[in-house]
Design a protein around this motif. Structure first.
Motif, mmCIF file in Angstrom:
data_model
loop_
_atom_site.group_PDB
_atom_site.id
_atom_site.type_symbol
_atom_site.label_atom_id
_atom_site.label_comp_id
_atom_site.label_asym_id
_atom_site.label_seq_id
_atom_site.Cartn_x
_atom_site.Cartn_y
_atom_site.Cartn_z
ATOM 1 N N VAL A 1 25.898 -3.096 -81.153
ATOM 2 C CA VAL A 1 26.042 -4.036 -80.180
ATOM 3 C C VAL A 1 24.790 -4.005 -79.352
ATOM 4 C CG1 VAL A 1 27.449 -4.236 -78.125
ATOM 5 C CG2 VAL A 1 28.561 -3.339 -80.320
ATOM 6 N N ASP B 1 23.594 -5.634 -75.874
ATOM 7 C CA ASP B 1 24.372 -5.981 -74.569
ATOM 8 C C ASP B 1 23.110 -6.433 -73.658
ATOM 9 O OD1 ASP B 1 26.878 -6.138 -73.186
ATOM 10 O OD2 ASP B 1 25.586 -5.012 -71.620
ATOM 11 N N LEU C 1 35.685 -7.522 -77.795
ATOM 12 C CA LEU C 1 35.175 -6.836 -78.334
ATOM 13 C C LEU C 1 35.987 -5.843 -79.382
ATOM 14 C CD1 LEU C 1 32.157 -6.022 -79.142
ATOM 15 C CD2 LEU C 1 32.350 -4.287 -77.408
ATOM 16 N N THR D 1 32.195 -3.584 -71.165
ATOM 17 C CA THR D 1 31.799 -3.649 -72.778
ATOM 18 C C THR D 1 31.023 -2.693 -73.386
ATOM 19 O OG1 THR D 1 31.783 -6.176 -72.275
ATOM 20 C CG2 THR D 1 30.233 -5.290 -74.080
ATOM 21 N N ALA E 1 31.344 -11.831 -80.464
ATOM 22 C CA ALA E 1 32.413 -10.855 -80.093
ATOM 23 C C ALA E 1 33.680 -11.732 -80.351
ATOM 24 C CB ALA E 1 31.948 -10.568 -78.514
ATOM 25 N N ILE F 1 26.552 -7.487 -83.072
ATOM 26 C CA ILE F 1 27.090 -8.553 -82.296
ATOM 27 C C ILE F 1 26.358 -8.269 -81.018
ATOM 28 C CG2 ILE F 1 29.355 -8.728 -80.989
ATOM 29 C CD1 ILE F 1 30.767 -6.717 -82.677
ATOM 30 N N THR G 1 26.402 -9.262 -76.812
ATOM 31 C CA THR G 1 27.501 -9.242 -75.907
ATOM 32 C C THR G 1 26.960 -9.361 -74.382
ATOM 33 O OG1 THR G 1 27.567 -6.575 -75.642
ATOM 34 C CG2 THR G 1 28.876 -7.756 -77.465
ATOM 35 N N GLU H 1 32.233 -8.752 -72.401
ATOM 36 C CA GLU H 1 33.162 -9.152 -73.642
ATOM 37 C C GLU H 1 34.330 -8.182 -73.826
ATOM 38 O OE1 GLU H 1 33.543 -11.695 -75.144
ATOM 39 O OE2 GLU H 1 31.727 -13.027 -75.133
#
Length: 248
Positions: A31, A33, A16, A40, A80, A7, A9, A12
């Motif tokens: 994740v 980011d 999430l 998040t 997300a 994912i 991000t 989010e």
């Protein structure tokens, strides 16, 4: 067969938890980011995800980076604001048990818009490759509408990937402003000329196709709104491109 869920991000925290909680069938949740200033990263860690913080590479670039960092070759990529339905989760469990017969799998997406599940308007089934062997597939698309291209065999899963889109018109307009700018930049980068017909005829055709040909009228007032917003998107991307130099 082990699967890494990925994912990407940025801010989010609202979406999430729902996304991660739907990924019980995966052996890893990764994740990636890109500079969130909300909770998040904290939430991702709390829900057991492995987090990598990385500079933004564009949508396709960021998703390819996430795939490259995954622990396993089979990757399930979701956004997300998406989540696996129970049917799709069960289907993936069965796939893990029996082993894959293909190198990538498309899934149908079912979108919720302004609180309603949209069954027409060109929004469903909206099949996309989301589960794939990264050794035979990559994300492509420099600006918007990124997608996975696989050079292997592609199969189909039947369970829906749930997509929780805009909860309000204000949210839709805000995202539209961002995406039409990216779409306009792509038009200019490809050196495509913007003509009057793009501004006058294409938006009208987009509305007609969405509301009538794709049966948006069956989605009620939400379908009418989707058709209107789709026509506005078409107008804005061409208008922005023209002012960026696409019409000169």
């Amino acid at each position: 067969m082990k699967i890494s869920a990925t994912i990407i991000t940025c801010n989010e925290e609202r979406n999430l938890p729902r996304a991660i909680e739907s990924l019980r069938c995966c052996d890893e949740i990764l994740v990636v980011d890109s500079g969130s200033i909300d909770r998040t990263v904290e939430i991702a860690c709390k829900y057991g995800a492995r987090v990598i913080e990385a500079n933004w590479r564009g949508y396709a670039g960021q998703k390819n980076y996430a795939s490259d960092q995954a622990a396993y070759d089979w990757v399930l990529s979701i956004d997300a604001d998406e989540a696996l339905s129970e049917d799709l989760e069960a289907e993936i469990w069965q796939l893990k048990k029996n082993g894959p017969a293909h190198d990538a799998y498309t899934v149908p997406r079912l979108a919720q818009y302004l609180g309603k599940w949209i069954l027409y308007s060109g929004w469903h089934p909206d099949r996309k490759i989301r589960l794939f062997d990264r050794r035979k597939a990559r994300w492509v698309g420099e600006y918007v509408h990124e997608s996975v291209v696989s050079d292997g065999r592609v199969g189909e899963l039947t369970g829906n990937l749930l997509h929780f889109t805009c909860g309000s018109l204000s949210e839709h307009l805000k995202s539209m402003d961002r995406y039409t700018t990216l779409a306009a930049e792509e038009i200019v980068a490809r050196k495509l000329r913007v003509h009057a017909r793009h501004l006058l005829l294409d938006p009208a055709w987009t509305f007609f196709r969405t509301f009538f040909l794709q049966q948006g009228f069956r989605d009620g007032i939400e379908g009418l709104t989707i058709a209107y917003m789709a026509s506005l998107y078409t107008f804005l991307k061409y208008a922005k491109a023209r002012f960026m130099g696409g019409g000169k």
